[in-house]
Design a protein around this motif. Structure first.
Motif, PDB file in Angstrom:
ATOM      1  N   PRO A  48       0.514  -3.808   1.375  1.00  0.00           N
ATOM      2  CA  PRO A  48      -0.275  -4.826   0.917  1.00  0.00           C
ATOM      3  C   PRO A  48      -0.978  -5.618   2.072  1.00  0.00           C
ATOM      4  O   PRO A  48      -0.500  -5.785   3.074  1.00  0.00           O
ATOM      5  CB  PRO A  48       0.539  -5.885   0.014  1.00  0.00           C
ATOM      6  CG  PRO A  48       2.066  -5.550   0.340  1.00  0.00           C
ATOM      7  CD  PRO A  48       2.033  -4.137   1.078  1.00  0.00           C
ATOM      8  N   ASN A  75      -5.718  -8.846  -2.768  1.00  0.00           N
ATOM      9  CA  ASN A  75      -4.855  -7.949  -2.002  1.00  0.00           C
ATOM     10  C   ASN A  75      -5.603  -6.494  -1.602  1.00  0.00           C
ATOM     11  O   ASN A  75      -5.783  -5.900  -2.532  1.00  0.00           O
ATOM     12  CB  ASN A  75      -3.421  -7.509  -2.865  1.00  0.00           C
ATOM     13  CG  ASN A  75      -2.557  -6.495  -2.190  1.00  0.00           C
ATOM     14  OD1 ASN A  75      -3.062  -6.024  -1.241  1.00  0.00           O
ATOM     15  ND2 ASN A  75      -1.683  -6.081  -3.069  1.00  0.00           N
ATOM     16  N   SER A  79      -0.475  -1.284  -1.693  1.00  0.00           N
ATOM     17  CA  SER A  79       0.621  -1.519  -2.512  1.00  0.00           C
ATOM     18  C   SER A  79       0.593  -3.065  -3.004  1.00  0.00           C
ATOM     19  O   SER A  79       0.006  -3.830  -2.304  1.00  0.00           O
ATOM     20  CB  SER A  79       1.891  -1.388  -1.429  1.00  0.00           C
ATOM     21  OG  SER A  79       2.128  -0.158  -1.059  1.00  0.00           O
ATOM     22  N   ALA A  80       1.329  -3.138  -4.137  1.00  0.00           N
ATOM     23  CA  ALA A  80       1.408  -4.389  -4.667  1.00  0.00           C
ATOM     24  C   ALA A  80       2.052  -5.051  -4.226  1.00  0.00           C
ATOM     25  O   ALA A  80       2.976  -4.954  -3.230  1.00  0.00           O
ATOM     26  CB  ALA A  80       1.801  -4.275  -6.244  1.00  0.00           C
ATOM     27  N   ARG A  82       4.038  -9.604  -4.528  1.00  0.00           N
ATOM     28  CA  ARG A  82       4.583 -10.681  -5.447  1.00  0.00           C
ATOM     29  C   ARG A  82       4.517 -11.832  -4.891  1.00  0.00           C
ATOM     30  O   ARG A  82       5.233 -12.092  -3.566  1.00  0.00           O
ATOM     31  CB  ARG A  82       5.922 -10.320  -6.027  1.00  0.00           C
ATOM     32  CG  ARG A  82       6.035  -8.958  -6.880  1.00  0.00           C
ATOM     33  CD  ARG A  82       7.195  -9.200  -7.726  1.00  0.00           C
ATOM     34  NE  ARG A  82       7.183 -10.430  -8.931  1.00  0.00           N
ATOM     35  CZ  ARG A  82       6.461 -10.046 -10.098  1.00  0.00           C
ATOM     36  NH1 ARG A  82       5.640  -9.099 -10.207  1.00  0.00           N
ATOM     37  NH2 ARG A  82       6.570 -10.958 -10.888  1.00  0.00           N
ATOM     38  N   ALA A 118       2.785 -11.326  -9.947  1.00  0.00           N
ATOM     39  CA  ALA A 118       2.414 -10.054  -9.468  1.00  0.00           C
ATOM     40  C   ALA A 118       0.735 -10.130  -8.712  1.00  0.00           C
ATOM     41  O   ALA A 118       0.098 -10.755  -9.406  1.00  0.00           O
ATOM     42  CB  ALA A 118       2.243  -9.244 -10.341  1.00  0.00           C
ATOM     43  N   PRO A 120      -1.781  -7.407  -7.671  1.00  0.00           N
ATOM     44  CA  PRO A 120      -1.807  -5.951  -7.557  1.00  0.00           C
ATOM     45  C   PRO A 120      -2.644  -5.248  -6.439  1.00  0.00           C
ATOM     46  O   PRO A 120      -3.531  -6.151  -5.983  1.00  0.00           O
ATOM     47  CB  PRO A 120      -2.686  -5.683  -8.838  1.00  0.00           C
ATOM     48  CG  PRO A 120      -2.766  -7.120  -9.760  1.00  0.00           C
ATOM     49  CD  PRO A 120      -2.348  -8.138  -8.792  1.00  0.00           C
ATOM     50  N   ALA A 121      -2.532  -4.260  -6.090  1.00  0.00           N
ATOM     51  CA  ALA A 121      -2.958  -3.417  -4.897  1.00  0.00           C
ATOM     52  C   ALA A 121      -4.686  -3.335  -5.499  1.00  0.00           C
ATOM     53  O   ALA A 121      -4.824  -2.940  -6.466  1.00  0.00           O
ATOM     54  CB  ALA A 121      -2.411  -1.939  -4.919  1.00  0.00           C
TER      55      ALA A 121
END
Length: 174
Positions: A48, A75, A79-80, A82, A118, A120-121
């Motif tokens: 991320p 982001n 990749s995600a 948090r 979250a 997200p990517a």
């Protein structure tokens, strides 16, 4: 002339050789299986890349002990991630908390504390008064235009320091 005897490996030597070759083959198979599972669950790709911008914190009104802060989080990584928590050494006494604005069945508003959010990517989130925000203990003396430092902590990206400008409520276009 005497016939030369050909060398033949013993059964024990063949068994030892096969066992020695089996260990690295099994390790490679296990690693390949682990990587395949990691990829199947969406964890492959670039890490991320978190950027926090457009920080704003509402000017506290009256004797209100808390106010709200808002950030735009993007982001650009593969990749995600948090958002786990937010801190500020410049806030009043207490700890900032992540909160989500929720409408109740009687059309009244309620804030619910959330443990994490979250990111997200390839996407992001924009905090707003009618959605996700950060409840911040207000500090006496803040004025419109003041800058307040915050640190946002992410699961994979770690700590990201940013500034939020103090604004009057209604100037919330983050």
């Amino acid at each position: 002339m005497t016939a030369q005897r050909l060398w033949r490996p013993s059964g024990r030597r063949l068994t030892d050789t096969l066992l020695a070759a089996l260990a690295p083959v099994a390790a490679c198979g296990l690693a390949l299986g682990g990587l395949s599972t990691w990829t199947a669950y969406g964890n492959a790709g670039s890490p991320p890349r978190i950027e926090v911008t457009a920080g704003k914190v509402f000017l506290p009104l009256g004797d209100t002990p808390d106010t709200a802060a808002f950030f735009r989080i993007t982001n650009s990584g593969g990749s995600a991630d948090r958002l786990l928590k937010v801190t500020s050494a410049e806030a009043g006494e207490g700890t900032p908390t992540l909160s989500r604005h929720v409408m109740t069945s009687s059309n009244s508003a309620s804030g619910q504390t959330v443990a994490s959010v979250a990111v997200p990517a390839g996407d992001g989130l924009a905090m707003a008064p009618d959605g996700l925000d950060v409840i911040v203990p207000a500090k006496a003396g803040w004025q419109s235009g003041d800058l307040v430092s915050f640190t946002l902590y992410f699961e994979h990206s770690g700590a990201v320091k940013t500034l939020a400008v103090v604004v009057r409520p209604g100037q919330n276009d983050v």
